[in-house]
Structures are given as structure tokens and as C-alpha cells.
Write a protein that holds these residues in place. Sequence first.
Motif, mmCIF file in Angstrom:
data_model
loop_
_atom_site.group_PDB
_atom_site.id
_atom_site.type_symbol
_atom_site.label_atom_id
_atom_site.label_comp_id
_atom_site.label_asym_id
_atom_site.label_seq_id
_atom_site.Cartn_x
_atom_site.Cartn_y
_atom_site.Cartn_z
ATOM 1 N N TYR A 4 0.843 -1.208 0.000
ATOM 2 C CA TYR A 4 0.000 0.000 0.000
ATOM 3 C C TYR A 4 0.873 1.252 0.000
ATOM 4 N N GLY A 5 1.934 1.214 0.813
ATOM 5 C CA GLY A 5 2.832 2.378 0.877
ATOM 6 C C GLY A 5 3.524 2.638 -0.441
ATOM 7 N N ALA A 12 -2.021 -5.057 -3.241
ATOM 8 C CA ALA A 12 -2.399 -4.914 -1.834
ATOM 9 C C ALA A 12 -3.824 -5.416 -1.609
ATOM 10 N N ALA A 13 -4.728 -5.091 -2.532
ATOM 11 C CA ALA A 13 -6.131 -5.510 -2.408
ATOM 12 C C ALA A 13 -6.253 -7.028 -2.458
ATOM 13 N N ARG A 14 -5.539 -7.644 -3.421
ATOM 14 C CA ARG A 14 -5.598 -9.104 -3.524
ATOM 15 C C ARG A 14 -5.077 -9.772 -2.252
ATOM 16 N N LEU A 15 -3.981 -9.246 -1.714
ATOM 17 C CA LEU A 15 -3.401 -9.828 -0.515
ATOM 18 C C LEU A 15 -4.339 -9.660 0.677
ATOM 19 N N LEU A 16 -4.972 -8.498 0.777
ATOM 20 C CA LEU A 16 -5.885 -8.246 1.902
ATOM 21 C C LEU A 16 -7.070 -9.216 1.855
ATOM 22 N N LEU A 17 -7.611 -9.405 0.678
ATOM 23 C CA LEU A 17 -8.750 -10.312 0.537
ATOM 24 C C LEU A 17 -8.343 -11.760 0.835
ATOM 25 N N ALA A 56 -9.466 -1.820 4.140
ATOM 26 C CA ALA A 56 -9.947 -1.848 2.751
ATOM 27 C C ALA A 56 -10.609 -0.531 2.343
ATOM 28 N N LEU A 57 -11.050 0.262 3.328
ATOM 29 C CA LEU A 57 -11.757 1.513 3.030
ATOM 30 C C LEU A 57 -10.984 2.439 2.087
ATOM 31 N N PRO A 58 -9.713 2.754 2.377
ATOM 32 C CA PRO A 58 -8.989 3.657 1.459
ATOM 33 C C PRO A 58 -8.903 3.106 0.048
ATOM 34 N N LEU A 59 -8.838 1.778 -0.102
ATOM 35 C CA LEU A 59 -8.781 1.176 -1.431
ATOM 36 C C LEU A 59 -10.136 1.281 -2.136
ATOM 37 N N LEU A 60 -11.206 1.180 -1.371
ATOM 38 C CA LEU A 60 -12.556 1.311 -1.946
ATOM 39 C C LEU A 60 -12.834 2.734 -2.396
ATOM 40 N N LEU A 98 -18.441 1.087 5.867
ATOM 41 C CA LEU A 98 -17.988 -0.006 5.013
ATOM 42 C C LEU A 98 -19.080 -0.435 4.039
ATOM 43 N N ARG A 99 -20.313 -0.542 4.550
ATOM 44 C CA ARG A 99 -21.427 -0.942 3.675
ATOM 45 C C ARG A 99 -21.626 0.076 2.553
ATOM 46 N N LEU A 100 -21.568 1.348 2.919
ATOM 47 C CA LEU A 100 -21.728 2.409 1.928
ATOM 48 C C LEU A 100 -20.602 2.364 0.899
ATOM 49 N N ALA A 101 -19.338 2.206 1.390
ATOM 50 C CA ALA A 101 -18.186 2.177 0.474
ATOM 51 C C ALA A 101 -18.252 0.958 -0.439
#
Length: 582
Positions: free
Chosen positions: A479-480, A487-492, A512-516, A561-564
Motif C-alpha cells: 500500500y505504501g 495490496a487488495a488481492r493480498l488483503l482479501l 480496505a476503506l482507502p482502497l474502496l 464499510l457498507r456504503l463504500a
Amino acid sequence: GAPSSSRVFVVRRDQDIYIQTLRKLFNESHGIFMGLQRSEEELAGKSRKAQLVQVSKNYRSVIRACMEDMHQAAVSTRDPALQGQYSTQVSILSAMELIWNLCEILFVEAATAGPLLLRLLDWVRLHVCDVDSMVRDVLGSESPSKHKLFWNVVDIFVLQGRMDEARHLLSKEATANPASMNMYKILDDLMKKMPLSNTQTLTELELKWQHWHEECQRYLQDGTFASNPHMESICKILLGDEDAILEKKELMTTWYHFLVTRLLYSHPTVKPMELRFYAQSSMDLFLGGESSPEPLDLILMAAFEFEMHQVIKECSIVLSNWWFVAHLTDLLDHCKLLQLGFSLGLYCCLGVDYFDHCPEYGRVYLELHIERIPLSTEQKALKVLRICEQRQMHEQVRSICKIMAMKALRNNRLGSALSWSIRAKDAAFATLISDRFLKDYCERGCFSDLDLIDNLGPSMLLSDRLTFLGKYREFHRLYGEQRFAEAARLLLTLMTAHIAPCSFWMTLLTDALPLLEQKEVIFSAEQTYELMRCLEDLTAGNPDKQKFQDDDVETTKVEMLRLALARNLARVIVKEGTVEGS
């Protein structure tokens, strides 16, 4: 119900290793010891014996050097307590060299009849009575033969078989008293002819000695020295008269000096195995029931009786440290005299080299010793650990690492604790520390000991929690570096592979919020559905569901989170539909 003992036992650590001069003894003798272990074992006969005698002399030279240093320290200090301590150590070192030298003569060199007496004379001259200062006083006076110590010095020289020095002093008497010139010449001739040569055979020596002895007897019976009690006393000593020798008891000071003098003038061809009889009778005659033998007397007597095991046992009891027993036993073992498997089983001052060369019990004793070493610093622990690793002592390695990991954890040094637990291959402890890292991250918002976590490598496979910690740190690094898709794939993956603890799911979803919210769509529709499912599983399956719902902060996070996720799903559907439509 029995009355208790009134004795008080004082237990203390061995203090000798902390005395600087003795540490010099330990260090220098360690080099001699290692040289002996590496020496040519193929050497046999005289070559091997000469080598072992030289090793023994090297040990003694180190003892003597340390004794001289300790004596100098005693003389130079002004502290009475230190002076007493140093003087005690000088006495102990002196006794050590005395015993070692006798063992060298009897066991290592194994001197035979003839040379044996010459070696014992050297032993007495070196250790028992130093007359140099007395000689200087006598010879430095205006009239040496009139000096009050003149005849004492002559007698000491005679008692030690130092005939040349005795004759030199007697020449002073002859010069000062012409009337005694004839007696002096006869006594001088007798002393000069005394047979003490290494070059002749035992039979020749015995024959010459018998003739010489008869000549001394003839002059004494003729009354040649009757007018001079001092010279007559010397002639009686030359004849081995025990009463005449015992009259000089104060000049000899010890029974073993008396023994050697007695042998010199009565049994010069004494055989090694005959020593025990003369030694016991000499001690009895010298002490005369006036005093009991001291521990040193018992050790020397055991040596004269060729009881090597008893020498070692008595030294173990009497001496203040294990240095002497360990090195002497090892040397005797190399001489093939003891045939022991535990030569150095009780000693470890400098390291484990000693244990390594104990063929049977060395490893066992080393393991027991290591278990008792206080691991007061990491540096000390690492040193002990290297010793264990070099010797494949796997159980001790794990034990040391666990102890150090616990110490580090108690001091909240998580990085060190994790490092030690990895080294110990302790999965349970690594899991515990990983949880502490994650908890610390949740509280502070950042990781400590990043270098360690970034370089876990294959070690992260030790436990699932440690794997998660390493991968979660990798997510932050990606992410940095703005590698958002990776980063998204690894987080999931961390969530769907079930290696993340359930208590940490909300943190992952929050990450995950900043990525969304990125301008560019990062998560695909399928990935977004997975995130939604994870969020619903978290809120629906939480055992503290009511408490979770009552927490305003957590409720806010869930709504955000739901909104994002809904917005991201809408964006990705539009994006993917546009791509398909085109």
C-alpha cells in the motif's frame, strides 16, 4: 522431635575466578590444555614421555608465574584484607606447585631408582627451604665463619645435598681457623667424593656409595672430627644417622625434606615402590606424635604411596577451585595412568573445551552445567547458544531460546521475544507474540521492530499467526508503494484463507476503506462481494453481537464499510458493463 543442629553452613559461589591473577592462570593453562589435546597421539615411548613432561613443566611455570604476581600484589597493596587474601592465594598456589611437581616426578616422568633421588632433591631445593637470603647475609659479613648463621647455612646445604656450596662455605672456616685445616680437608674430600651421578649404572652407584659410606664411618670412629662438634655432626649426617639428621629438624621444617635427606644418605638407590615405607616412617619420626598431619601432608603421602585416585580425591576436598584437579587428572589420563572417562567432568571455567575432551561423561556434564548457567544478558545467552548449536544439543538450544523469549516478553521487548521464539522453533510462543504485535498495532496504529517483521522470510511459516503477521506487514508495504491492486488481492486473501484471527477482521475491512475510495476501481465485483460476505459474517457471527451493535464507533465503521462497498460495487458494475458493451 530430635533437637536441631546448631551448625550454620555458609554457601557461596567459587570466588577464585574473579581474582584477576587467577584468571590469568586459567586462561594461560587453557592454551596448554588445548595444545595437549591436539598433540601427536602417535608419539610413543621416550618421545611421548618427554612431551608429557614438558607439558607438566609448562603448567608449573604458569602456576609459579601467577604465584609471583600474587606475591607482588600482596606486597604492594595497603589494604590489610586484600593483603590477607593475596597471601592465602600465594600459599595455595605454592602447595599446588609442590603437589604437581611431585606428581610429575613420580607419575609423569616415572623416574627410576637413581634418577628418582636426584629429582626429589631438586623438588626439595625448589620448594622447601630457600637459603639465598641467609647465604647473602653470611657471605656479606666481615668474617663469614663467625656469623651466627654460618653453620646453619652449611647444614642446610648438606641436608639438601648441595655439596659444592657447602664446601665453599667450609673453606671460609678453614681459612679463618688454620687449626681446623686438616679436619676441613678430610671432610671436604668426603663431600667431594660422595657418589651422585646420573651417568653410572645402578650397580656401580651402589658399589661406590658403599665404599664411600665405609670411609665416612672409619673417620667418624677414629675421632677425626671429635674436636669440632659441627664437623662431627656433618659426618654423622653423611652416614645417614637419623638422630643427627633429626637434630636439624628446625632447618628442614617439613617431614618430606627429612624423607629426602634420609634417603640421600641412607638409601640413594631407593626404588619408586619403596617410597611408601620410607615416607610413612619419616612422617612418624619427624612429627613424633607432637602434631597431626595436615591435609597437604596427606596428599603428599598419597602420592608417595602411588595412590593417584586418593591424591585427586584429597585435592578435590582441600583446594579452593577445580582448576588443579581438572588439569592434573587430564594430564595423568594422557599418561595412560588413570584410564578414566571423566577426566574433566566437574570443571568448566573458561568454556567447554574441557568437556569436549571427556570421552564418556563430558557431554552429560556439559548439558547439566549449561542448564545452571544464569543467562543474565543476551550476549551471554548467544555465547552459550553457539556452544550448544556447535554440538547439536538441540534440547538445550530450545530451552535457552524459550527462557530468553520469556524474559524479553516480560520486558515488553516484542522483537527480541519473537526472534528468540523463532530460533527455538516454538510455534505456540510465536503465535502468542504475534498476537501481542497485532494488539500493539491496533493500539498504536503502527508496527514496532519493522526490520524483524520485514525479514521473517521462511520463518513466518512457523505458525499461522506469524504467517498472518508477516503477510499483513507486506500488505502495508504494498500500500505504501501504491501497488494498490496487489495490496487488495493480498488483503482479501488474508480474510478468505482464514489465517487472520476473527478479532482482527474489522481492522482488515477498515484497511480496505482507502482502497474502496480510490478514484480508480481496485476491487472487482467478485472481490467486492467477498468483502461484503466477510462483513456480514463478522456482524452476524460475532458472539458479542449486542455489544457490537451498541458500540457507536463500531456501528459507524460498519455503516461506512457498507456504503463504500455499495458505491464500489456500483462503480465496478458500470465499469465492467462498459467494457463488455464496447
